[in-house]
Scaffold this active site. Structure first.
Site, PDB file in Angstrom:
ATOM      1  N   SER B 121       0.804  -1.216   0.000  1.00  0.00           N
ATOM      2  CA  SER B 121       0.000   0.000   0.000  1.00  0.00           C
ATOM      3  C   SER B 121       0.839   1.269   0.000  1.00  0.00           C
ATOM      4  O   SER B 121       0.331   2.342  -0.258  1.00  0.00           O
ATOM      5  CB  SER B 121      -0.968   0.004   1.192  1.00  0.00           C
ATOM      6  OG  SER B 121      -0.273   0.217   2.394  1.00  0.00           O
ATOM      7  N   LYS B 158       1.004   4.292   6.983  1.00  0.00           N
ATOM      8  CA  LYS B 158       0.360   5.217   6.040  1.00  0.00           C
ATOM      9  C   LYS B 158       0.931   6.616   6.247  1.00  0.00           C
ATOM     10  O   LYS B 158       1.632   6.884   7.219  1.00  0.00           O
ATOM     11  CB  LYS B 158      -1.153   5.257   6.275  1.00  0.00           C
ATOM     12  CG  LYS B 158      -1.886   3.945   5.964  1.00  0.00           C
ATOM     13  CD  LYS B 158      -2.047   3.712   4.479  1.00  0.00           C
ATOM     14  CE  LYS B 158      -2.780   2.400   4.203  1.00  0.00           C
ATOM     15  NZ  LYS B 158      -2.032   1.223   4.680  1.00  0.00           N
TER      16      LYS B 158
END
Lengths: 198, 198
Positions: B121, B158
């Site tokens: 990701s 993230k």
DNA sequence: CTTTATACCACACATTGCTGTGGTGTCAAT
DNA sequence: ATTGACACCACAGCAATGTGTGGTATAAAG
């Protein structure tokens, strides 16, 4: 208030302490420092330690032997080298681009240095422009190792590959093409780690 | 021939030495070890040091104080943690996935640990599946920092973003979508470095 | 002209710390 | 039955080590 500029001699002493800790994993005693600099008095060494303490470069735990801690982050770093010549990294001051702060990760060995990656030729392997590669100096490598090679004047990070009888330096980016290993290409080290700082 | 298995007590002593070096940056003296384990005799400590030396875990420079070197690479590592709970990394043995070998880069601080990244990701930021992220434990972060956040049960890497009034955890891969920061999302640390081993 | 920082010296002192030489007892393997 | 590894103890010797209290000299700053 606090003038933390060091004199040349103070810097020498600090450097010695740093090197002892870095390479021998053991801070020197007062007398070991004195021996190194041919001080005949332990008092002299104390003067230096006091100066370094006051200027914030070291911290000393009283009463304990060898209890010199390095404080300034500037010391907890690996050298980032600019030029790489004839297979040997150049440690001279003019090629020292700076230091890679390894945060609290210290004590790199003497044959480990860092280079800053330029360009995106290894992008698909996750090595981005500006990343640091930690390299162990060595003149050999195995196929599939990521290596730093010197081609003419330029140091480049590529993956060592073998196709048929020939060796290549493969990029990891379709926009670049493999470089055949010729006699002009010298492997100067193997990439141990990629470090990216945020 | 050489049986390098440690007894529980020997491991305790080794652990103490390791912790002293790692967190206090100073190997203990024989008497400091003795005090810790309530040994009334320095001879006892020597027996342990001899055993650890013979089994290859430490090396001792004779005649010097505090001259205990850690030998086995197993010790020059940061813990890689599996589970992360309630904002606190779990240091318990069952969550210790292993150790990240930082090569010769040692002495990480006590609030630094590593997590192994799963998935892609963050691929476009060069954080690949299997990479290690070095994290400093902290409950706050700034916009644009790459953070480790806990969403429910899962730790995820993230980038912290703010759009309008709202905060998001942005991936760096078009195949994934931003996660809005809710009260269930806790920031547990900031990514200091990405380390990839070859 | 005095203060402060630097850069050294000498030497004594107490403690720290490693080493050496003994000892006891348990337990497992041979 | 004995050997070896383990897990301790006691204590003494002495060198290593940090600390304390002095000193001299130079140079820059106030």
């Amino acid at each position: 208030m606090t003038n933390d500029k060091l004199t040349d001699k103070q810097r020498d002493v600090l450097k010695f302490i740093y090197e002892q800790i870095r390479f021998k994993q053991l801070a020197p005693t007062i007398r070991e420092i004195g021996d190194k600099f041919k001080f005949s008095s332990t008092g002299t060494v104390r003067d230096y330690l006091d100066a370094l303490t006051k200027k914030g470069y070291i911290r000393i735990q009283e009463g304990k032997s060898r209890a010199i801690e390095l404080v300034k982050e500037a010391l907890f770093q690996v050298p980032v080298l600019g030029r790489v010549q004839a297979g040997m990294p150049v440690y001279a001051a003019e090629d020292l681009l700076g230091y890679l702060n390894l945060d609290q990760f210290v004590f790199p060995g003497p044959d480990v240095f860092a280079l800053r990656v330029r360009g995106l030729s290894m992008k698909d392997d996750g090595i981005m422009d500006g990343d640091f590669v930690l390299i162990r100096k060595q003149d050999h490598a195995q196929v599939n190792d990521i290596v730093v090679a010197l081609i003419g004047d330029e140091a480049t990070v590529k993956r060592l590959a073998k196709r048929g009888r020939d060796f290549f330096l493969d990029p990891a980016n379709p926009d670049f093409h493999p470089i055949p290993m010729t006699s002009e290409a010298i492997i100067i080290g193997k990439v141990l780690q990629v470090v990216r700082e945020y």
